[in-house]
Motif scaffolding. Sequence first.
Motif, PDB file in Angstrom:
ATOM      1  N   GLU A 183       0.840  -1.210   0.000  1.00  0.00           N
ATOM      2  CA  GLU A 183       0.000   0.000   0.000  1.00  0.00           C
ATOM      3  C   GLU A 183       0.867   1.250   0.000  1.00  0.00           C
ATOM      4  O   GLU A 183       0.551   2.241  -0.669  1.00  0.00           O
ATOM      5  N   GLN A 184       1.984   1.204   0.731  1.00  0.00           N
ATOM      6  CA  GLN A 184       2.921   2.331   0.727  1.00  0.00           C
ATOM      7  C   GLN A 184       3.505   2.523  -0.665  1.00  0.00           C
ATOM      8  O   GLN A 184       3.695   3.650  -1.131  1.00  0.00           O
ATOM      9  N   ALA A 185       3.802   1.405  -1.324  1.00  0.00           N
ATOM     10  CA  ALA A 185       4.358   1.472  -2.674  1.00  0.00           C
ATOM     11  C   ALA A 185       3.344   2.118  -3.627  1.00  0.00           C
ATOM     12  O   ALA A 185       3.718   2.916  -4.495  1.00  0.00           O
ATOM     13  N   GLU A 186       2.078   1.801  -3.447  1.00  0.00           N
ATOM     14  CA  GLU A 186       1.042   2.400  -4.304  1.00  0.00           C
ATOM     15  C   GLU A 186       0.943   3.899  -4.052  1.00  0.00           C
ATOM     16  O   GLU A 186       0.770   4.696  -4.983  1.00  0.00           O
ATOM     17  N   ARG A 187       1.081   4.311  -2.779  1.00  0.00           N
ATOM     18  CA  ARG A 187       1.048   5.749  -2.466  1.00  0.00           C
ATOM     19  C   ARG A 187       2.264   6.438  -3.080  1.00  0.00           C
ATOM     20  O   ARG A 187       2.184   7.552  -3.587  1.00  0.00           O
ATOM     21  N   LEU A 188       3.408   5.754  -2.989  1.00  0.00           N
ATOM     22  CA  LEU A 188       4.648   6.314  -3.535  1.00  0.00           C
ATOM     23  C   LEU A 188       4.532   6.475  -5.052  1.00  0.00           C
ATOM     24  O   LEU A 188       5.079   7.422  -5.630  1.00  0.00           O
ATOM     25  N   LEU A 194       3.126  12.555  -9.445  1.00  0.00           N
ATOM     26  CA  LEU A 194       2.920  14.007  -9.248  1.00  0.00           C
ATOM     27  C   LEU A 194       4.217  14.781  -9.451  1.00  0.00           C
ATOM     28  O   LEU A 194       4.199  15.930  -9.905  1.00  0.00           O
ATOM     29  N   ARG A 195       5.343  14.143  -9.062  1.00  0.00           N
ATOM     30  CA  ARG A 195       6.623  14.853  -9.154  1.00  0.00           C
ATOM     31  C   ARG A 195       7.312  14.659 -10.481  1.00  0.00           C
ATOM     32  O   ARG A 195       8.439  15.097 -10.675  1.00  0.00           O
ATOM     33  N   GLY A 196       6.647  13.994 -11.409  1.00  0.00           N
ATOM     34  CA  GLY A 196       7.190  13.889 -12.763  1.00  0.00           C
ATOM     35  C   GLY A 196       8.327  12.897 -12.922  1.00  0.00           C
ATOM     36  O   GLY A 196       9.145  13.016 -13.837  1.00  0.00           O
ATOM     37  N   TYR A 197       8.389  11.907 -12.052  1.00  0.00           N
ATOM     38  CA  TYR A 197       9.453  10.897 -12.145  1.00  0.00           C
ATOM     39  C   TYR A 197       9.289  10.091 -13.436  1.00  0.00           C
ATOM     40  O   TYR A 197       8.223   9.585 -13.739  1.00  0.00           O
ATOM     41  N   GLN A 198      10.385  10.009 -14.204  1.00  0.00           N
ATOM     42  CA  GLN A 198      10.357   9.217 -15.431  1.00  0.00           C
ATOM     43  C   GLN A 198      11.439   8.149 -15.408  1.00  0.00           C
ATOM     44  O   GLN A 198      11.796   7.588 -16.426  1.00  0.00           O
ATOM     45  N   GLY A 199      11.998   7.915 -14.231  1.00  0.00           N
ATOM     46  CA  GLY A 199      13.095   6.952 -14.124  1.00  0.00           C
ATOM     47  C   GLY A 199      14.403   7.703 -13.959  1.00  0.00           C
ATOM     48  O   GLY A 199      14.647   8.673 -14.674  1.00  0.00           O
ATOM     49  N   GLY A 200      15.234   7.282 -13.018  1.00  0.00           N
ATOM     50  CA  GLY A 200      16.541   7.902 -12.862  1.00  0.00           C
ATOM     51  C   GLY A 200      16.602   8.954 -11.780  1.00  0.00           C
ATOM     52  O   GLY A 200      16.456  10.144 -12.049  1.00  0.00           O
ATOM     53  N   PHE A 201      16.827   8.502 -10.518  1.00  0.00           N
ATOM     54  CA  PHE A 201      17.053   9.479  -9.450  1.00  0.00           C
ATOM     55  C   PHE A 201      18.445  10.080  -9.661  1.00  0.00           C
ATOM     56  O   PHE A 201      19.382   9.368 -10.009  1.00  0.00           O
TER      57      PHE A 201
END
Lengths: 228, 249
Positions: A183-188, A194-201
């Motif tokens: 459930e935490q993973a789903e929230r994440l 929302l933060r526009g993550y497209q892969g690659g921290f």
Amino acid sequence: MQLALVDFWALKGKSVLHLSSTKGKLIFAFASIFAIMITHSLDTMFYIISLLAILALSLRLPLSMFIHFLIYPLVFAGLFSLAITGVHAFLIVGKALASVLVWLILITTTPYVKILAELSPIMPRILLDGIYMTYRSFFLLIEQFSKFFLTLKFKGAYSPRRLWGNLSGISSALGIMLIHSIEQAERLYIILELRGYQGGFRLQREGMNAWDILPVATGLIIIALVVV
Amino acid sequence: MSHLHIPDGLLAPFWLIAGFVISFAWIGLALYKLSGADMKKHIPKLGMISAIALVAMSIPLGPLPAHLNLTVLIGILLGPWWGILSVFIINLLLGFIGHGGMSVVGLNTLIIGSEVLIGYLVFSYVRDRISLVKAVAVTVTLTIVLSNSLMVGILAISHTDPGQLVEFMGEDTHGHEVSEEDSYGASEEESHEALTGVKGDSASITEFHWEDFLLIVIPVALLGIVLEGLAISGILKFLQKVRPDYLDI
């Protein structure tokens, strides 16, 4: 749970190695492991372990933390060496002890994120993000599990002497944790969307500094002990 | 349970490199298969499930230095491709804390990855044919038997005999080069003393007793089957009651 302590000391420790750069410490680690792998001399292994022990003691970290991480590898190396006769049994245990000391010295003086940053040029982005997420999730889960564990102990569902009873309690705790974690993973997922993550921290790498002379010199001395 | 808890320096370099080459090829295939996947959705799940397995591996089960792996659970929840990535991440992080040497991360990825793959395939096949507990029992038994066989097979074909490694490197235990003249024309005991620097006959000095090793591995594997089976069936029964959608494969 000790991994949380490792992370704490990696960030808060005060020693020369804590001031050294990640590159310098990685050079020390790989040089030492290479030397440990190629040596077959018991005398040389003794000198390597002595040098690593002195380095570990210079970090001024809790000895109990080191002992905790040494137990597992020594037990398994000991079990493996039971099937071997002669001096090679000591060599196996020596190699286990030495290689664990090397990695412990690295991870207790270097935050994981900095190690990941140095690996970023050679590792696929998805793996790097996976390692970063696993590392982050581990600390979230360990805090949850510590509370469950305390509850289990208070209710008598965990005892160091009971294998089967512990298994039942731990399975239930892991089941609950599994649901919370998914459930935490789903929230994440929503947060990342929302933060526009497209892969690659993005992880920042650091350059070498003058304090690197200690880890690099130690690594070279260990190689010299084996080669010369 | 079939994780290679072998320190660095015990296996010959050829096998370590082969382990990395094959596991990287497998990971490469997984990355190719996952190239169109939504990272935002799967990376957090990958991190969480890998972290759960790491937590499980950190918990001592009692008086024995044994721990759960939950690799079959990884296969069931993540599938084979994300599963192999999870296994590599777990082995890499465990290598940093000395839980198996860093140089055997490749081989461990192969062995534990095989548990994930076999676990996924077997469970997918049996889960609709028999009850959940039986499905888990069959899956875990087959998985651990096969992965332990792979582990012992790797050790066997890599000649994990330190005596042979010493002879291969041409050194005795005190780091001296050994030449052919040292052993030419000598008796077997003298040859062995020249090669190892230790007196006595070869059988008692540098011998790896496979029977003793298997006497240790087989009971541990059997214990692993029981512990993993009980733990995973407990977790899956709980999931089936509370969130059955997580078990959709």
